[in-house]
Design a protein around this motif. Sequence first.
Motif, PDB file in Angstrom:
ATOM      1  N   ASP A 104       0.815  -1.222   0.021  1.00 19.31           N
ATOM      2  CA  ASP A 104       0.035   0.031   0.151  1.00 19.31           C
ATOM      3  C   ASP A 104       0.830   1.414   0.167  1.00 19.31           C
ATOM      4  N   HIS A 105       2.019   1.007  -0.555  1.00 14.01           N
ATOM      5  CA  HIS A 105       3.009   2.391  -0.354  1.00 14.01           C
ATOM      6  C   HIS A 105       3.953   2.157  -1.619  1.00 14.01           C
ATOM      7  N   ASN A 106       4.573   3.367  -2.135  1.00  8.13           N
ATOM      8  CA  ASN A 106       5.855   3.123  -2.976  1.00  8.13           C
ATOM      9  C   ASN A 106       6.904   4.022  -2.260  1.00  8.13           C
ATOM     10  N   HIS A 107       8.046   3.787  -2.510  1.00 10.25           N
ATOM     11  CA  HIS A 107       9.279   4.814  -2.060  1.00 10.25           C
ATOM     12  C   HIS A 107       8.986   6.251  -2.861  1.00 10.25           C
ATOM     13  N   ALA A 108       9.204   7.293  -1.888  1.00  6.95           N
ATOM     14  CA  ALA A 108       8.988   8.552  -2.498  1.00  6.95           C
ATOM     15  C   ALA A 108      10.515   8.811  -3.239  1.00  6.95           C
ATOM     16  N   THR A 140       0.419  -9.420  -7.709  1.00  7.98           N
ATOM     17  CA  THR A 140       0.951  -8.158  -6.972  1.00  7.98           C
ATOM     18  C   THR A 140      -0.169  -7.037  -6.943  1.00  7.98           C
ATOM     19  N   VAL A 141      -0.526  -6.641  -5.751  1.00 11.95           N
ATOM     20  CA  VAL A 141      -1.393  -5.581  -5.871  1.00 11.95           C
ATOM     21  C   VAL A 141      -0.924  -4.299  -5.225  1.00 11.95           C
ATOM     22  N   LEU A 142      -0.928  -3.300  -5.956  1.00 12.26           N
ATOM     23  CA  LEU A 142      -0.124  -2.140  -5.540  1.00 12.26           C
ATOM     24  C   LEU A 142      -0.956  -1.027  -4.916  1.00 12.26           C
ATOM     25  N   ILE A 159      -1.739  -5.572 -10.349  1.00 15.89           N
ATOM     26  CA  ILE A 159      -2.890  -4.952 -10.379  1.00 15.89           C
ATOM     27  C   ILE A 159      -2.483  -3.329  -9.853  1.00 15.89           C
ATOM     28  N   TYR A 160      -2.611  -2.598 -10.448  1.00 18.72           N
ATOM     29  CA  TYR A 160      -2.425  -1.022 -10.406  1.00 18.72           C
ATOM     30  C   TYR A 160      -3.492  -0.099 -10.491  1.00 18.72           C
ATOM     31  N   LYS A 161      -4.554  -0.616 -10.700  1.00 23.31           N
ATOM     32  CA  LYS A 161      -5.919   0.258 -10.906  1.00 23.31           C
ATOM     33  C   LYS A 161      -6.966  -0.535 -10.398  1.00 23.31           C
TER      34      LYS A 161
END
Length: 179
Positions: A104-108, A140-142, A159-161
């Motif tokens: 539920d996150h990405n690196h900034a 993979t769920v983003l 899954i990105y949307k």
Amino acid sequence: MLSKIFETLQRKKQISIFHKHPKVILGNIKLGINNHFVIYKNIKKINLGNDIRFRNYIHILVQDEATLEIGNNVFMNNFCSINCLDHISIGENTLFGENVKMYDHNHAYQSSPEFKIFQNQFTKAPIKIGKNCWLGSNVTVLKGVSIGDNCIIGAGCTIYKDIPANTTVMNKQELIFKS
């Protein structure tokens, strides 16, 4: 015989991580072997329903200020992982194939004046997986994704949307044979 004793002790140690935390609501869970749970001190909440089954080598990380909710009758197969820095919700009667990953996150990062990725800063958005879903192996769920009720996500999909309810998603790959 000795390995069975070790497995039993390991399961008890892992489940005690949930029992000891004051912000965890825990139903009945069946654990496989070599699972790894990391629960930070200042989480918002973890709510785990009844009849949850975690197979082997499941990894769950819930950091400070994050919420994890898993409904009743959820099954996670071997090597699944949940990395929760914001909010992840999984509906009841949902199945996960092997090696399903949720972030539920990405690196900034910054792109100018000079490109830089930040190791300890994140952009976050919740993940919501509906009821009666099946996520196949290596899905993979983003961050920021909602998957509606009664969905099937085919093996290998990223899954990105958002996915509407009652939808099947397949990763269309072509096998090319040359002789």
